[in-house]
Design an enzyme around this catalytic site. Sequence first.
Site, mmCIF file in Angstrom:
data_model
loop_
_atom_site.group_PDB
_atom_site.id
_atom_site.type_symbol
_atom_site.label_atom_id
_atom_site.label_comp_id
_atom_site.label_asym_id
_atom_site.label_seq_id
_atom_site.Cartn_x
_atom_site.Cartn_y
_atom_site.Cartn_z
ATOM 1 N N THR A 79 21.869 37.973 71.183
ATOM 2 C CA THR A 79 22.378 38.745 73.373
ATOM 3 C C THR A 79 22.129 37.699 73.800
ATOM 4 O O THR A 79 21.442 36.338 73.976
ATOM 5 C CB THR A 79 21.735 40.106 73.460
ATOM 6 O OG1 THR A 79 21.230 40.679 71.718
ATOM 7 C CG2 THR A 79 21.333 40.338 74.286
ATOM 8 N N THR A 104 25.692 42.242 74.777
ATOM 9 C CA THR A 104 25.577 41.422 73.647
ATOM 10 C C THR A 104 26.591 41.845 72.265
ATOM 11 O O THR A 104 27.757 43.148 73.241
ATOM 12 C CB THR A 104 24.514 42.352 73.344
ATOM 13 O OG1 THR A 104 24.020 41.599 71.752
ATOM 14 C CG2 THR A 104 24.737 43.782 73.352
ATOM 15 N N GLU A 107 27.825 46.879 66.760
ATOM 16 C CA GLU A 107 26.482 48.268 67.256
ATOM 17 C C GLU A 107 26.427 49.252 66.468
ATOM 18 O O GLU A 107 25.575 49.859 66.556
ATOM 19 C CB GLU A 107 27.224 48.027 68.848
ATOM 20 C CG GLU A 107 27.048 46.739 70.000
ATOM 21 C CD GLU A 107 25.825 46.367 70.390
ATOM 22 O OE1 GLU A 107 24.800 46.632 69.434
ATOM 23 O OE2 GLU A 107 25.819 45.087 70.887
ATOM 24 N N ASP A 118 23.148 49.906 65.412
ATOM 25 C CA ASP A 118 21.753 50.165 66.150
ATOM 26 C C ASP A 118 21.819 51.920 66.089
ATOM 27 O O ASP A 118 20.786 52.574 66.618
ATOM 28 C CB ASP A 118 22.172 49.912 67.362
ATOM 29 C CG ASP A 118 22.072 48.356 67.862
ATOM 30 O OD1 ASP A 118 21.464 47.940 66.234
ATOM 31 O OD2 ASP A 118 22.125 48.335 68.759
ATOM 32 N N GLY A 145 16.689 39.042 72.608
ATOM 33 C CA GLY A 145 15.356 38.835 71.152
ATOM 34 C C GLY A 145 15.596 40.722 70.579
ATOM 35 O O GLY A 145 14.390 40.587 70.202
#
Length: 575
Positions: A383, A401, A422, A425, A474
């Site tokens: 990111t 990101t 994504e 996620d 991170g």
Amino acid sequence: MLKTLRVLASQAFLTASLSFLATSPLHAAPKPAPAKTAAHPPGAAIASAHALATQAGMDMIRQGGNAFDAAVAVSAMLSVVEPISSGIGGGGFFLLHDAKTGKDVFVDARETSPESATPQAFLTPDGQLDNDRATNGPWSAGIPGLPAALVHVSQKYGRLPLKTALAPAIRVAREGFEIYPRLERGYASRRAVMERYRGTREVFLADGTPPRAGEILKQPDLANTLQLLADKGFDGFYKGEVANRLLAAVKEEGGHWRAEELSGYRVKEREPLHFKYRGWDITTAPPPSSGGVAIAQMLQILAGWDLESLDEAKRTHLIAESMRRAFRDRTIYLGDPDFVKMPVARLTSADYAAGQRASIHPSKATPSELLSGPPAPLEDDETTHYSIIDAQGNRVSTTQTVNLLYGSGLVAPGTGVLLNDEMDDFALRPGTPNAFGVMGFAANAPAPGKRMLSSMTPTFMESGDRLAVLGAPGGSRIITEVLLGILGYDDGMGAQQVAAKPRIHHQWMPDVITAEQGALSPETVKALEAMGHKVNAGEKPWGNLQTVSWDKRANTLEGGTDPRNPVGKAEVLVK
């Protein structure tokens, strides 16, 4: 007072202790403001993960733009020169402070789930999670949010035309930039996926060979897409030529987006989280970020101790225990606020933190298995972040990101747009680890238009005589990087010291303190292990924190760029 607390078997005594804590001062006395402080910064400061992005932002300042114009220029440039980390095929969070109105606003440009992306779509015939579909190619991609954010921030908060703010990124996309080692290494690690797709090969294998450090990468299709965004605003990406190419690319590779899902995307302005810590006013990210809630919990737990007076082992123990409890709660409660009801007020309250603090033994680790629940969903560490202050006192903290290295690996032919991945996620299959070995709940399950939980934590902190803007990439470690940055500023560090500060991390599950090599002394590791902690003190460096600060008393600006990233740059421009 709080150093003498013990976890007691007597429920009556514990209840009395919590009642006492809830009514006791949680914060050290605010630092007294100096007799005279400057009303406005003496110029502008920008810190970002790439020198070309910092330069693009400063070009806007020099042309009479404000921090918001600079933010659009920096964001767009990072989308060109950091395809490994972010891009207009992804999303992000913009934390803004408008000096004229005194208002803080959180612009949520997180990607959204397409209707086709049901949990069943990510299962194999035998009912297992299809990890390849979840992380690679069209099914892994959510509807991008970053282009809409660039238009929104420019038109609502900027001074300069969108065309002006996007011009540097368009030029560099067309003329090219020098490939740096991280791009080469990242491509090598994702090459098998990247080269599946026609559009990706057209960009990254244009000369017949994979990217190599020192070569020039040109992206003419991306330049054309950015130009359409500059010329037509929102419609230049989400309708018309670019939208049609995106829809065709997803369909060509076996996925399905609807035109209405692109044209119907909207950023959302949300109220940031606000709380106090030792004389600092902290402003940070609300859900669908999990970071702000966790930061509020951790700092308010830690506010009960004078950390500066403790030795390294005790300080690390207390910080790790606060991390452990905050990460446990983020797993269970948090998701998209438009879909999930969350007890945010309770989780971020001082009284709740007091109860959490009372459960921490001053010299013994709490086994994570005693704090029930499964691990939390995260995003990858590839990111990016930038921080900005301008001469009017406007400020921006943005984290953006595409998730994994080079996102989904899929570039839509003719657009130069590298799509995110994504969707991983989300909790695509309850109880099943995602790409990062973690699991999720129904609160973070996909639904049409829903935004996946994130760890991105753009943050402001302000005291009577100092102001700082910070954030980092991170994955789950974003949250603890920002926590340590806040603690560094509270200890009196400068911006560059904060960016370079050694890092530790605990995320509840797995039950281990991880630390960069050299972050903890051997004596401290032994002391922590004697307390019952598991410690991995030999991890390679992580993160890429970018921060700027204003000393109101001296009226000076400072930028700090993470030394772990050799292509980042912080710059200060004094009027």
